[in-house]
Design a protein around this motif. Sequence first.
Motif, PDB file in Angstrom:
ATOM      1  N   VAL A 217       0.825  -1.208   0.000  1.00 21.67           N
ATOM      2  CA  VAL A 217       0.000   0.000   0.000  1.00 21.67           C
ATOM      3  C   VAL A 217       0.857   1.254   0.000  1.00 21.67           C
ATOM      4  O   VAL A 217       0.512   2.251  -0.620  1.00 21.67           O
ATOM      5  CB  VAL A 217      -1.007  -0.005   1.181  1.00 21.67           C
ATOM      6  N   TYR A 218       2.008   1.220   0.644  1.00 21.86           N
ATOM      7  CA  TYR A 218       2.839   2.415   0.689  1.00 21.86           C
ATOM      8  C   TYR A 218       3.489   2.700  -0.665  1.00 21.86           C
ATOM      9  O   TYR A 218       3.975   3.802  -0.897  1.00 21.86           O
ATOM     10  CB  TYR A 218       3.908   2.316   1.791  1.00 21.86           C
ATOM     11  N   ARG A 219       3.476   1.746  -1.572  1.00 23.81           N
ATOM     12  CA  ARG A 219       3.978   1.991  -2.923  1.00 23.81           C
ATOM     13  C   ARG A 219       2.838   2.257  -3.911  1.00 23.81           C
ATOM     14  O   ARG A 219       3.055   2.819  -4.973  1.00 23.81           O
ATOM     15  CB  ARG A 219       4.812   0.803  -3.402  1.00 23.81           C
ATOM     16  N   ARG A 220       1.613   1.834  -3.552  1.00 22.46           N
ATOM     17  CA  ARG A 220       0.460   2.081  -4.428  1.00 22.46           C
ATOM     18  C   ARG A 220      -0.015   3.530  -4.339  1.00 22.46           C
ATOM     19  O   ARG A 220      -0.534   4.082  -5.291  1.00 22.46           O
ATOM     20  CB  ARG A 220      -0.694   1.157  -4.042  1.00 22.46           C
ATOM     21  N   LEU A 221       0.126   4.131  -3.163  1.00 18.68           N
ATOM     22  CA  LEU A 221      -0.357   5.493  -2.964  1.00 18.68           C
ATOM     23  C   LEU A 221       0.670   6.505  -3.475  1.00 18.68           C
ATOM     24  O   LEU A 221       1.870   6.277  -3.343  1.00 18.68           O
ATOM     25  CB  LEU A 221      -0.629   5.742  -1.471  1.00 18.68           C
ATOM     26  N   PRO A 222       0.210   7.610  -4.040  1.00 15.59           N
ATOM     27  CA  PRO A 222       1.158   8.606  -4.564  1.00 15.59           C
ATOM     28  C   PRO A 222       1.856   9.364  -3.440  1.00 15.59           C
ATOM     29  O   PRO A 222       1.319   9.495  -2.345  1.00 15.59           O
ATOM     30  CB  PRO A 222       0.261   9.543  -5.377  1.00 15.59           C
ATOM     31  N   LYS A 223       3.052   9.843  -3.752  1.00 16.12           N
ATOM     32  CA  LYS A 223       3.799  10.641  -2.792  1.00 16.12           C
ATOM     33  C   LYS A 223       3.256  12.060  -2.842  1.00 16.12           C
ATOM     34  O   LYS A 223       2.904  12.565  -3.900  1.00 16.12           O
ATOM     35  CB  LYS A 223       5.290  10.635  -3.130  1.00 16.12           C
TER      36      LYS A 223
END
Length: 161
Positions: A56-62
Amino acid sequence: MKLDEIHDNPGARKGRMRVGRGIGSGKGKTGGRGVKGQKSRAGVAIKGFEGGQMPVYRRLPKRGFNNIFRVDYNEVSLGRIQTAIDAGKLDASQPINVEALVASGVVRRPKAGIRLLGSGEIKSAVTLDVVYATRTATAAVEAAGGKVIAQLPLEAESDQV
């Protein structure tokens, strides 16, 4: 009854299970960890792992960034200073600076200095030694007969507390 005779009811405190002490103990051999695999070993660290799925921390945009050069100030309003003066925590005859505000409990810990905001009203004639002061704050202090000593020039109107 004596102090050495006081004890819990039988079975009130259950002893901890000692794992890995033989098959007969019920928690022998694998010690309750199942068989093989990373989780059966010591030093497991699978924090954000989702079984191969994109975590999830890589699926969500920065979003946004942290400015490492940002200077953090203590923001203090005129109303908060007047409340401390009324309560007897601050002496209006002495110059009010970071040390005085920390000693009185208005500010918990000193940061890079004090930003004086114009919300609230001040009735006492005080000398304020601050880093920044808004135009409304400076005008209110001078109207009450006080003085603002600002180390940096007046900033634009941004009276938000």
